[in-house]
Write an enzyme that holds these catalytic residues in place. Structure first.
Site, PDB file in Angstrom:
ATOM      1  CB  SER A 189      -2.540   6.298  -0.889  1.00  0.00           C
ATOM      2  OG  SER A 189      -1.411   7.119  -1.030  1.00  0.00           O
ATOM      3  CG  ASP A 276      -0.203   6.103  -8.427  1.00  0.00           C
ATOM      4  OD1 ASP A 276       0.262   7.215  -8.091  1.00  0.00           O
ATOM      5  OD2 ASP A 276      -0.854   5.381  -7.658  1.00  0.00           O
ATOM      6  CG  HIS A 312      -2.436   8.277  -5.923  1.00  0.00           C
ATOM      7  ND1 HIS A 312      -1.670   7.157  -5.657  1.00  0.00           N
ATOM      8  CD2 HIS A 312      -2.787   8.785  -4.712  1.00  0.00           C
ATOM      9  CE1 HIS A 312      -1.555   6.999  -4.338  1.00  0.00           C
ATOM     10  NE2 HIS A 312      -2.234   7.968  -3.746  1.00  0.00           N
TER      11      HIS A 312
END
Length: 334
Positions: A189, A276, A312
């Site tokens: 991320s 996600d 995620h």
């Protein structure tokens, strides 16, 4: 003595008056938007103030994950990073009772090394991060879990430039101790932006990173912020997007993965989940297309898309993750 203090009193008042006037001028010279919005964006991008899980003693990683040692690395004056080093599970018995020096020496034992650069919020003891570290450790990797400046018990304040410096410092420190053992930067991320920033700088220095893994990457922070769940509800407010872009520009928050990959030559593996919602799959696909087009050696770029169920943070739960990563890296490092 009293007379001397009385004589100095007007001078002290004058000095205090000048300081108050300077602070007032500094405040009134900016709009309320400028005072509030950039700090708010900083908070939302890094979310480092949310130091969950709480009541964890980061100096004692053994309470959370086996065969792991905690240590600190000073990057620059005022900035010291907290890091957990987890050795491969196959060396777990050897690691019992050993100190930091043993762990440091173990970095050149031939088992590949991953410098793990996490996403926003929480710290190196977050449950989903520990879960990934355990998977990688069981798969034969050393893992250095880094808390950037301002995260966990690391000192300093997070900035894009600062986080990039942190990653470079940890990577170079590790390479200096790994001998011929390869070292991979793994970003998740927000950490994908840190990883490609650091990789680009190292590439320009003539020291390409041994490999890069980007888990749930975005193209750049401007695009990612517009679709950030906490900000989506404000997108239709007149002038909001312009104000957002101005704030990001002012604080120099870009994390341009899409531009960085054009200058890299290191083996690059992109991992993304179909479901996600924090960083939609379309961004990972777009980044892969840009990298694939830019790389001379197309075999050095690969993307793996995981089916729904991992969202995620939980690609580490996929039974195929470790196999895919080891297969890619072994081919690149053979």
């Amino acid at each position: 003595m009293v007379e001397r203090n009385l004589r100095s009193f007007p001078h002290s008042c004058s000095t205090l008056g000048r300081k108050i006037a300077a602070l007032y001028h500094s405040f009134t010279s900016k709009s309320l938007k400028e005072h509030i919005f950039p700090p708010l964006i900083d908070m939302l991008i890094y979310f480092n103030f949310f130091k969950a899980p709480f009541l964890v003693d980061l100096k004692k990683p053994e309470l959370k994950i086996p065969h792991t040692v905690n240590f600190y690395l000073t990057v620059e004056p005022g900035v010291t990073l907290g890091i957990w080093h987890t050795v491969p599970s196959c060396r777990g018995e050897d690691a019992k009772g050993k100190d930091r020096r043993w762990y440091e020496a173990a970095l050149h034992d031939g088992n590949p090394i991953i410098v793990y650069l996490h996403g926003s919020a929480e710290h190196r003891a977050a449950s989903h991060r520990l879960r990934l570290v355990k998977v990688l450790s069981d798969g034969g990797f050393h893992v250095l879990s880094v808390d950037y400046r301002g995260f966990g018990d690391s000192t300093g304040k997070p900035t894009e430039e600062g986080l990039t410096v942190d990653a470079i410092c940890v990577y170079e420190w590790t390479k200096a101790r790994s001998g011929i053992t390869p070292v991979c930067l793994w970003g998740h991320s927000l950490g994908t932006g840190v990883a490609t920033n650091a990789a680009k700088v190292l590439e320009e220095k003539g020291c390409p990173v041994d490999a890069i893994v980007l888990e749930a990457p975005f193209t750049n922070m401007w695009v990612a912020s517009i679709n950030y769940p906490l900000l989506k509800i404000y997108r239709n407010i007149p002038g909001f997007l312009r104000t957002l872009m101005d704030a990001l520009r002012k604080d120099k928050i870009v994390f341009p993965n899409d531009e960085n990959v054009k200058f890299l030559s290191s083996p690059l593996l992109i991992l993304h989940g179909e479901d996600d919602r924090t960083v939609p799959l379309e961004y990972g696909k777009k980044l892969y297309e840009i990298a694939r087009k830019a790389y001379r050696n197309k075999e050095r770029v690969k993307m793996i898309i995981f089916p729904p169920g991992f969202q995620h943070n939980l690609l580490c739960k996929s039974p195929t993750l470790l196999i895919a990563v080891r297969d890619f890296l072994s081919k690149q490092w053979s």
